[in-house]
Design a protein around this motif. Structure first.
Motif, PDB file in Angstrom:
ATOM      1  N   VAL A 149      26.871 -51.225  60.794  1.00 36.34           N
ATOM      2  CA  VAL A 149      27.285 -51.327  62.431  1.00 36.34           C
ATOM      3  C   VAL A 149      28.223 -50.350  62.526  1.00 36.34           C
ATOM      4  N   GLY A 150      29.638 -50.241  61.657  1.00 35.37           N
ATOM      5  CA  GLY A 150      30.558 -49.108  62.048  1.00 35.37           C
ATOM      6  C   GLY A 150      30.297 -47.986  61.679  1.00 35.37           C
ATOM      7  N   LEU A 151      29.220 -47.770  60.644  1.00 29.06           N
ATOM      8  CA  LEU A 151      28.843 -46.322  60.515  1.00 29.06           C
ATOM      9  C   LEU A 151      28.123 -45.826  61.767  1.00 29.06           C
ATOM     10  N   LEU A 152      27.122 -46.617  62.349  1.00 32.43           N
ATOM     11  CA  LEU A 152      26.276 -46.114  63.351  1.00 32.43           C
ATOM     12  C   LEU A 152      27.139 -45.987  64.445  1.00 32.43           C
ATOM     13  N   ARG A 153      28.399 -46.633  64.811  1.00 33.58           N
ATOM     14  CA  ARG A 153      29.039 -46.400  65.860  1.00 33.58           C
ATOM     15  C   ARG A 153      29.975 -45.291  65.858  1.00 33.58           C
ATOM     16  N   ARG A 154      30.515 -45.131  64.379  1.00 37.64           N
ATOM     17  CA  ARG A 154      31.294 -43.680  64.239  1.00 37.64           C
ATOM     18  C   ARG A 154      30.623 -42.565  64.463  1.00 37.64           C
ATOM     19  N   LEU A 155      28.942 -42.720  64.170  1.00 38.77           N
ATOM     20  CA  LEU A 155      28.257 -41.552  64.452  1.00 38.77           C
ATOM     21  C   LEU A 155      27.717 -41.209  65.907  1.00 38.77           C
ATOM     22  N   GLY A 156      28.355 -42.127  66.854  1.00 37.37           N
ATOM     23  CA  GLY A 156      28.004 -41.994  68.118  1.00 37.37           C
ATOM     24  C   GLY A 156      26.835 -42.800  68.800  1.00 37.37           C
ATOM     25  N   VAL A 157      26.251 -43.583  67.903  1.00 31.27           N
ATOM     26  CA  VAL A 157      24.978 -44.586  68.162  1.00 31.27           C
ATOM     27  C   VAL A 157      25.658 -45.983  68.977  1.00 31.27           C
ATOM     28  N   GLU A 158      24.952 -46.266  70.202  1.00 29.68           N
ATOM     29  CA  GLU A 158      25.536 -47.521  70.743  1.00 29.68           C
ATOM     30  C   GLU A 158      24.618 -48.562  70.066  1.00 29.68           C
ATOM     31  N   VAL A 159      25.518 -49.575  69.488  1.00 28.47           N
ATOM     32  CA  VAL A 159      25.096 -50.764  68.700  1.00 28.47           C
ATOM     33  C   VAL A 159      25.647 -52.228  69.664  1.00 28.47           C
ATOM     34  N   ALA A 160      24.564 -52.812  69.902  1.00 25.75           N
ATOM     35  CA  ALA A 160      24.683 -54.073  70.578  1.00 25.75           C
ATOM     36  C   ALA A 160      24.378 -55.256  69.497  1.00 25.75           C
ATOM     37  N   GLN A 161      25.492 -56.094  69.305  1.00 28.13           N
ATOM     38  CA  GLN A 161      25.436 -57.332  68.371  1.00 28.13           C
ATOM     39  C   GLN A 161      25.063 -58.485  69.345  1.00 28.13           C
ATOM     40  N   LEU A 162      24.004 -59.175  69.054  1.00 32.41           N
ATOM     41  CA  LEU A 162      23.676 -60.500  69.488  1.00 32.41           C
ATOM     42  C   LEU A 162      24.248 -61.600  68.855  1.00 32.41           C
ATOM     43  N   PRO A 163      24.524 -62.565  69.702  1.00 34.31           N
ATOM     44  CA  PRO A 163      24.933 -63.846  68.782  1.00 34.31           C
ATOM     45  C   PRO A 163      23.864 -64.660  68.342  1.00 34.31           C
ATOM     46  N   ILE A 164      24.235 -65.536  67.411  1.00 33.98           N
ATOM     47  CA  ILE A 164      23.288 -66.403  66.782  1.00 33.98           C
ATOM     48  C   ILE A 164      22.869 -67.556  67.804  1.00 33.98           C
ATOM     49  N   VAL A 165      21.723 -67.890  67.981  1.00 40.11           N
ATOM     50  CA  VAL A 165      21.391 -69.220  69.284  1.00 40.11           C
ATOM     51  C   VAL A 165      21.517 -70.197  68.260  1.00 40.11           C
ATOM     52  N   ASN A 166      22.233 -71.267  68.618  1.00 40.64           N
ATOM     53  CA  ASN A 166      22.143 -72.543  68.227  1.00 40.64           C
ATOM     54  C   ASN A 166      21.872 -73.701  69.108  1.00 40.64           C
ATOM     55  N   THR A 167      21.693 -73.290  70.377  1.00 43.02           N
ATOM     56  CA  THR A 167      21.083 -74.313  71.304  1.00 43.02           C
ATOM     57  C   THR A 167      19.936 -73.748  72.028  1.00 43.02           C
ATOM     58  N   LEU A 168      19.144 -74.453  72.727  1.00 48.35           N
ATOM     59  CA  LEU A 168      18.130 -74.208  73.493  1.00 48.35           C
ATOM     60  C   LEU A 168      18.357 -73.520  74.922  1.00 48.35           C
ATOM     61  N   ASP A 169      19.666 -74.076  75.296  1.00 47.00           N
ATOM     62  CA  ASP A 169      20.162 -73.403  76.570  1.00 47.00           C
ATOM     63  C   ASP A 169      20.759 -71.751  76.406  1.00 47.00           C
ATOM     64  N   ALA A 170      20.938 -71.597  75.145  1.00 43.94           N
ATOM     65  CA  ALA A 170      21.651 -70.243  74.780  1.00 43.94           C
ATOM     66  C   ALA A 170      20.133 -69.202  74.784  1.00 43.94           C
ATOM     67  N   ILE A 171      19.093 -69.644  74.598  1.00 42.21           N
ATOM     68  CA  ILE A 171      18.103 -68.781  74.296  1.00 42.21           C
ATOM     69  C   ILE A 171      17.775 -67.971  75.734  1.00 42.21           C
ATOM     70  N   PRO A 172      17.916 -68.422  77.048  1.00 45.49           N
ATOM     71  CA  PRO A 172      17.734 -67.646  78.362  1.00 45.49           C
ATOM     72  C   PRO A 172      18.835 -66.605  78.234  1.00 45.49           C
ATOM     73  N   GLU A 173      20.138 -67.047  77.748  1.00 43.92           N
ATOM     74  CA  GLU A 173      21.188 -66.201  77.690  1.00 43.92           C
ATOM     75  C   GLU A 173      20.980 -64.757  77.003  1.00 43.92           C
ATOM     76  N   ASN A 174      20.388 -65.031  75.791  1.00 44.03           N
ATOM     77  CA  ASN A 174      20.021 -63.941  74.772  1.00 44.03           C
ATOM     78  C   ASN A 174      19.041 -63.103  75.329  1.00 44.03           C
TER      79      ASN A 174
END
Length: 235
Positions: A60-85
């Motif tokens: 992740v750090g390498l790609l960002r230093r090279l100017g690539v946009e990286v979005a990290q998605l959180p781990i989903v632990n609840t059913l209600d979080a699925i729509p959020e992701n």
């Protein structure tokens, strides 16, 4: 794969080609894979990289230093979080309308499966190394949405962890849900075939469900809930 427009997705994780854990295997086989290496991904010249919370910080750090946009998605632990992701991925891809359509279908299907039942059987999740999932886990929410109680919660387990076989047997669940066996041999899986567990399964109901339907927070969890609900109705 659920939300991207044609031509928008140029590579996917190698894990998506693993039939043991991929919930969209047929669709995944249409895409080239990557192995999560920074240099490998950079050569693809992506505008955006979607990563997970456990993706290598170095990559992740390498790609960002090279100017690539990286979005990290959180781990989903609840059913209600699925729509959020789903909503966040839709925003990142510029596919908000497609995401809302998937979310609406997911929420409608989930509501149809979450019916109140007079009888609430007690179930045990039992995997290799006596691993199980307690409260504050996606597996726990899948189980309870289908109308079962989780004996790991009775044992005070929160999140994932081990539940000694002796303790599991003493709790005497109405249903034992085991993880699938993988190719090859592993001592960690011997507990799934232990004589005490076999006796418990003989006395009570037992079923094995595909791990792919349980491990990731996507609408595919509905399949696991539906299978469990069918067991509930059949039992």
């Amino acid at each position: 794969m659920m939300l991207a427009a044609p031509g928008q997705l140029i590579s996917i994780s190698r894990i998506s080609h693993d039939p043991n854990v991929s919930v969209m295997l047929e669709q995944a086989l249409e895409y080239p894979i990557n192995h999560g290496q920074g240099e490998e991904v950079f050569r693809l010249a992506p505008d955006l990289v979607l990563a997970g919370a456990f993706t290598s910080p170095y990559t992740v750090g390498l790609l960002r230093r090279l100017g690539v946009e990286v979005a990290q998605l959180p781990i989903v632990n609840t059913l209600d979080a699925i729509p959020e992701n789903l909503r966040e991925v839709g925003r990142l891809l510029g596919r908000e309308a497609a995401a809302e359509a998937v979310i609406a279908q997911f929420e409608a299907d989930l509501a149809a499966l979450r019916v109140l039942r007079d009888h609430v059987p007690r179930a045990a999740l039992h995997y290799a190394n006596n691993y199980t999932s307690g409260e504050n886990s996606l597996a726990h929410e899948i189980l309870t949405a289908a109308g079962f109680t989780n004996i790991a919660a009775e044992a005070g387990l929160s999140g994932g962890g081990t539940l000694a076989m002796e303790r599991l047997i003493m709790l005497m669940p109405d249903l034992v849900i085991s993880g699938q066996s993988y190719p090859g041999a592993s001592r960690s899986e011997e507990v799934l075939r232990h004589p005490a567990m076999e006796a418990l399964r003989t006395r009570h109901a037992s079923h094995a469900l595909a791990d792919a339907e349980w491990v990731c927070g996507t609408p595919a969890v509905l399949r696991a809930i539906a299978r469990l609900a069918a067991l509930h109705e059949g039992g």
